[in-house]
Design an enzyme around this catalytic site. Structure first.
Site, PDB file in Angstrom:
ATOM      1  N   ASP A 131     -43.482  85.944 -29.199  1.00  0.00           N
ATOM      2  CA  ASP A 131     -43.637  84.638 -28.557  1.00  0.00           C
ATOM      3  C   ASP A 131     -45.001  84.054 -28.914  1.00  0.00           C
ATOM      4  OD1 ASP A 131     -42.930  82.445 -27.073  1.00  0.00           O
ATOM      5  OD2 ASP A 131     -42.277  83.621 -25.339  1.00  0.00           O
TER       6      ASP A 131
ATOM      7  N   HIS B  92     -32.724  78.270 -30.140  1.00  0.00           N
ATOM      8  CA  HIS B  92     -33.843  77.762 -29.338  1.00  0.00           C
ATOM      9  C   HIS B  92     -34.923  77.123 -30.214  1.00  0.00           C
ATOM     10  CE1 HIS B  92     -36.716  77.470 -26.094  1.00  0.00           C
ATOM     11  NE2 HIS B  92     -37.591  78.157 -26.797  1.00  0.00           N
TER      12      HIS B  92
HETATM   13  C1  HEM Z   1     -37.587  81.626 -20.703  1.00  0.00           C
HETATM   14  C2  HEM Z   1     -37.536  80.589 -21.494  1.00  0.00           C
HETATM   15  C3  HEM Z   1     -38.017  80.617 -22.917  1.00  0.00           C
HETATM   16  C4  HEM Z   1     -38.078  81.657 -23.797  1.00  0.00           C
HETATM   17  C5  HEM Z   1     -37.671  83.107 -23.573  1.00  0.00           C
HETATM   18  C6  HEM Z   1     -38.624  81.126 -25.032  1.00  0.00           C
HETATM   19  C7  HEM Z   1     -38.821  81.858 -26.177  1.00  0.00           C
HETATM   20  C8  HEM Z   1     -39.249  81.350 -27.385  1.00  0.00           C
HETATM   21  C9  HEM Z   1     -39.368  82.104 -28.592  1.00  0.00           C
HETATM   22  C10 HEM Z   1     -39.055  83.598 -28.741  1.00  0.00           C
HETATM   23  C11 HEM Z   1     -39.821  81.273 -29.562  1.00  0.00           C
HETATM   24  C12 HEM Z   1     -40.091  81.620 -31.040  1.00  0.00           C
HETATM   25  C13 HEM Z   1     -41.470  82.114 -31.277  1.00  0.00           C
HETATM   26  C14 HEM Z   1     -42.559  81.084 -31.157  1.00  0.00           C
HETATM   27  O1  HEM Z   1     -42.702  80.181 -31.993  1.00  0.00           O
HETATM   28  O2  HEM Z   1     -43.296  81.172 -30.173  1.00  0.00           O
HETATM   29  C15 HEM Z   1     -39.986  79.973 -28.961  1.00  0.00           C
HETATM   30  C16 HEM Z   1     -40.428  78.842 -29.597  1.00  0.00           C
HETATM   31  C17 HEM Z   1     -40.646  77.641 -28.989  1.00  0.00           C
HETATM   32  N1  HEM Z   1     -40.353  77.317 -27.690  1.00  0.00           N
HETATM   33 FE1  HEM Z   1     -39.564  78.524 -26.302  1.00  0.00          FE
HETATM   34  N2  HEM Z   1     -38.893  79.798 -24.864  1.00  0.00           N
HETATM   35  C18 HEM Z   1     -38.542  79.445 -23.581  1.00  0.00           C
HETATM   36  C19 HEM Z   1     -38.654  78.208 -23.009  1.00  0.00           C
HETATM   37  C20 HEM Z   1     -39.183  77.104 -23.620  1.00  0.00           C
HETATM   38  C21 HEM Z   1     -39.377  75.825 -22.990  1.00  0.00           C
HETATM   39  C22 HEM Z   1     -39.036  75.497 -21.530  1.00  0.00           C
HETATM   40  C23 HEM Z   1     -39.938  75.013 -23.925  1.00  0.00           C
HETATM   41  C24 HEM Z   1     -40.369  73.568 -23.796  1.00  0.00           C
HETATM   42  C25 HEM Z   1     -39.707  72.662 -23.116  1.00  0.00           C
HETATM   43  C26 HEM Z   1     -40.104  75.785 -25.143  1.00  0.00           C
HETATM   44  C27 HEM Z   1     -40.668  75.325 -26.295  1.00  0.00           C
HETATM   45  C28 HEM Z   1     -40.776  76.036 -27.465  1.00  0.00           C
HETATM   46  C29 HEM Z   1     -41.366  75.490 -28.685  1.00  0.00           C
HETATM   47  C30 HEM Z   1     -41.982  74.097 -28.866  1.00  0.00           C
HETATM   48  C31 HEM Z   1     -41.263  76.493 -29.644  1.00  0.00           C
HETATM   49  C32 HEM Z   1     -41.703  76.411 -31.110  1.00  0.00           C
HETATM   50  C33 HEM Z   1     -40.550  75.858 -31.888  1.00  0.00           C
HETATM   51  C34 HEM Z   1     -40.864  75.778 -33.376  1.00  0.00           C
HETATM   52  O3  HEM Z   1     -40.611  76.771 -34.075  1.00  0.00           O
HETATM   53  O4  HEM Z   1     -41.354  74.743 -33.803  1.00  0.00           O
HETATM   54  N3  HEM Z   1     -39.628  77.054 -24.911  1.00  0.00           N
HETATM   55  N4  HEM Z   1     -39.637  80.047 -27.620  1.00  0.00           N
END
Ligand code: HEM
Length: 341
Positions: free
Chosen positions: A170, A255
């Site tokens: 993450d 996601h």
């Molecule tokens: C429990 C809920 C969530 C989990 C488990 C989760 C998990 C992840 C994971 C594993 C990644 C890929 C690794 C990284 O780039 O950090 C990611 C990317 C991302 N997440 Fe989440 N996330 C959650 C909720 C959210 C929410 C609520 C938002 C915003 C509204 C969000 C926004 C993003 C963004 C902006 C990225 C980067 C996307 C890219 O590659 O450009 N996430 N998240």
């Protein structure tokens, strides 16, 4: 702090103290300073523990409260407060409710009024959970706690990144460097908008999926963190890449595709969340900092409309606050606010 809230914090700490030995990172452990153009705890390298406390002031004027908090924070992080003799890399970030900042109701919201709103938020972070809790207690002692959540971050692996409770890396894609931070995070006055969402995850349900199905939900490899479009952990996502049969390598409901800033046309937000586990269930205390609340809202709408992760989560607390600009000995924490508030 009220009795039950304090007890809950301390119970959480007992369970989490064992994890503190795992929390490491290149810049962790170094003393911090409360003073600066921006408040600490936003671009600070993420520490092992974070405690988020939302306070109600019950109509007390906010400026004197902020002035007193700022002075106490400086004493705490510089090691001059008797309650926390060894603060280490402790940081405290203060945000205030702002009538111009309102979150709409989103698809997976399941909380009542007691788990949103509030007048003030404190984000207390550090490598030592005992210091984090002692500082939280010191700072919230004279106020009513609306809700709070203690969290922890996964230890950084050999690749430098920690994992969340789903077992995935993450915090890979983040705004870095002055240009990206001023485009996406800092307002012209040095403030930023903080969104907090306590997201309970169905970790068991997610773990019941085969690993390739889990990877399709997230859009990255579980082992290496690489995007499903290929490359390595820090390779950019190739959202156009397809299989010979014409399917997207990063599925349409993955996601990372739904959350990608290209889809919203907004700059990237800074995510700095903490995992949690305990009475409230297990999940992610999502915390993001953005220059403009629309960055968060538009991303969340895109997630609501088709994120495969939605099947495994529900939101049990939420908030939005303005993190005030940084402060100093001569210009206190409340200085940027209207004096009659
Ligand atoms: C429990 C809920 C969530 C989990 C488990 C989760 C998990 C992840 C994971 C594993 C990644 C890929 C690794 C990284 O780039 O950090 C990611 C990317 C991302 N997440 Fe989440 N996330 C959650 C909720 C959210 C929410 C609520 C938002 C915003 C509204 C969000 C926004 C993003 C963004 C902006 C990225 C980067 C996307 C890219 O590659 O450009 N996430 N998240």
């Amino acid at each position: 702090m009220t009795g039950p809230s304090r007890r809950a914090l301390l119970q959480g700490a007992a369970g989490l103290a064992a994890l503190s030995a795992c929390s490491s990172g290149p810049e962790q452990g170094s003393p911090t300073t409360a003073y600066g153009v921006h408040q600490a705890g936003v671009t600070t390298a993420q520490q092992g523990f974070g405690n988020l406390v939302v306070l109600d002031l019950h109509h007390a004027p906010i400026v004197p409260v902020l002035e007193a908090l700022g002075e106490e924070i400086e004493r705490l992080v510089s090691g001059r407060a008797a309650d926390v003799p060894e603060p280490g890399d402790l940081t405290v970030t203060v945000g205030v409710a702002d009538p111009g900042l309102v979150l709409p109701t989103f698809a997976r919201d399941t909380f009542g009024p007691e788990h949103c709103g509030g007048d003030l938020v404190l984000q207390v972070c550090g490598s030592d959970p005992v210091a984090v809790l002692a500082a939280s207690d010191r700072l919230t002692r004279d106020h009513a706690v609306r809700w709070s959540q203690l969290g922890f971050s996964g230890a950084a692996g050999k690749d430098g990144f920690g994992r969340n409770l789903l077992g995935f890396h993450d915090g890979i894609v983040q705004p870095r460097g002055r240009e990206e931070l001023s485009a996406g995070v800092w307002g012209d006055d040095g403030s930023t908008v903080m969104v907090v969402r306590r997201i309970v995850l169905d970790v068991e349900g997610f773990n019941d999926l085969a690993v390739d199905q889990q990877e399709a939900v997230i859009g990255r490899r579980k082992s290496t963190g690489a995007p499903l479009s290929g490359g390595h952990l820090t390779s950019p996502l190739d959202l156009a890449a397809k299989t010979p049969a014409g399917a997207y390598l990063i599925p349409v409901d993955a996601h990372v595709r739904r959350a990608h800033p290209l889809a919203t046309g907004r700059p990237l937000m800074l995510r700095r969340g903490y995992s949690f586990a305990g009475e409230q269930g297990s999940g992610l205390l999502f915390i993001s900092f953005q220059r403009d609340l629309a960055e968060f809202i538009q991303t969340q709408y895109r997630l609501d409309a088709g994120d495969a992760l939605n099947r495994y989560l529900r939101v049990t607390a939420s908030g939005v606050f303005r993190v005030l600009p940084g402060f100093s000995a001569s210009r206190g924490l409340g200085a940027s606010m209207n004096a009659d508030r």
